[in-house]
Design a protein around this motif. Structure first.
Motif, short mmCIF file in Angstrom:
data_model
loop_
_atom_site.label_atom_id
_atom_site.label_comp_id
_atom_site.label_asym_id
_atom_site.label_seq_id
_atom_site.Cartn_x
_atom_site.Cartn_y
_atom_site.Cartn_z
N UNK A 104 0.82 -1.21 0.00
CA UNK A 104 0.00 0.00 0.00
C UNK A 104 0.86 1.26 0.00
N UNK A 105 1.96 1.23 0.73
CA UNK A 105 2.83 2.41 0.82
C UNK A 105 3.39 2.78 -0.56
N UNK A 147 3.08 6.66 -5.01
CA UNK A 147 2.96 6.95 -6.43
C UNK A 147 1.77 7.87 -6.70
N UNK A 148 0.67 7.64 -6.00
CA UNK A 148 -0.53 8.46 -6.18
C UNK A 148 -0.38 9.84 -5.55
N UNK A 149 0.40 9.95 -4.47
CA UNK A 149 0.58 11.21 -3.75
C UNK A 149 2.07 11.49 -3.56
N UNK A 150 2.77 11.90 -4.62
CA UNK A 150 4.22 12.08 -4.50
C UNK A 150 4.62 13.25 -3.60
N UNK A 151 3.75 14.23 -3.42
CA UNK A 151 4.09 15.39 -2.61
C UNK A 151 3.82 15.18 -1.12
N UNK A 152 3.23 14.05 -0.75
CA UNK A 152 2.90 13.77 0.65
C UNK A 152 4.12 13.23 1.37
N UNK A 153 4.51 13.88 2.46
CA UNK A 153 5.66 13.44 3.24
C UNK A 153 5.26 12.94 4.63
N UNK A 154 3.99 12.94 4.94
CA UNK A 154 3.51 12.58 6.27
C UNK A 154 3.36 11.06 6.40
N UNK A 155 4.06 10.50 7.37
CA UNK A 155 3.96 9.07 7.64
C UNK A 155 2.60 8.75 8.24
#
Length: 125
Positions: A48-49, A54-62
């Protein structure tokens, strides 16, 4: 010390905590011991990660990845979870075999905790 207090009650809280905290040193962890196998959720989380990043490349939140994975895992049916459960079960059997080998090596005395570190030190000299 007051008349109605025992010796323990008359000590300050800090003193009582100091006495309580001296239970010995922390055990050293054996670096050669095999890691425990992941649960089915963590097998799912690996896949899933990758998809989520890939779907949210700008997301950095674990945390957001974990929340989204948890939400999806809860919404999945048992049939959807079956491949992840199967992978986790196979990893668990692999772990049991490697753990048995590890324990046999320890029992035979062929390998002890920190053997690799000792060998590396000798190689450096």
């Amino acid at each position: 010390m007051k008349d109605n207090q025992t010796e323990v009650e008359s000590r300050s809280t800090d003193d009582r905590l100091k006495v309580r905290g001296n239970k010995g040193g922390k055990k050293t962890k054996d670096p050669n011991k095999p890691k425990k196998p992941p649960s089915p959720f963590f097998v799912f989380l690996d896949d899933f990660r990758k998809e989520f990043n890939l779907a949210n490349p700008d997301n950095k939140s674990v945390a957001s990845v974990g929340k989204a994975a948890g939400k999806k895992w809860k919404s999945m049916t048992e049939e959807d979870k079956a491949p992840f459960v199967a992978k986790a079960k196979s990893k668990k059997t692999e772990y049991a075999v490697t753990m048995q080998q590890y324990n046999m090596e320890l029992a035979n005395g062929t390998k002890t905790a920190g053997d690799d570190e000792k060998q590396e030190e000798k190689a450096d000299d």
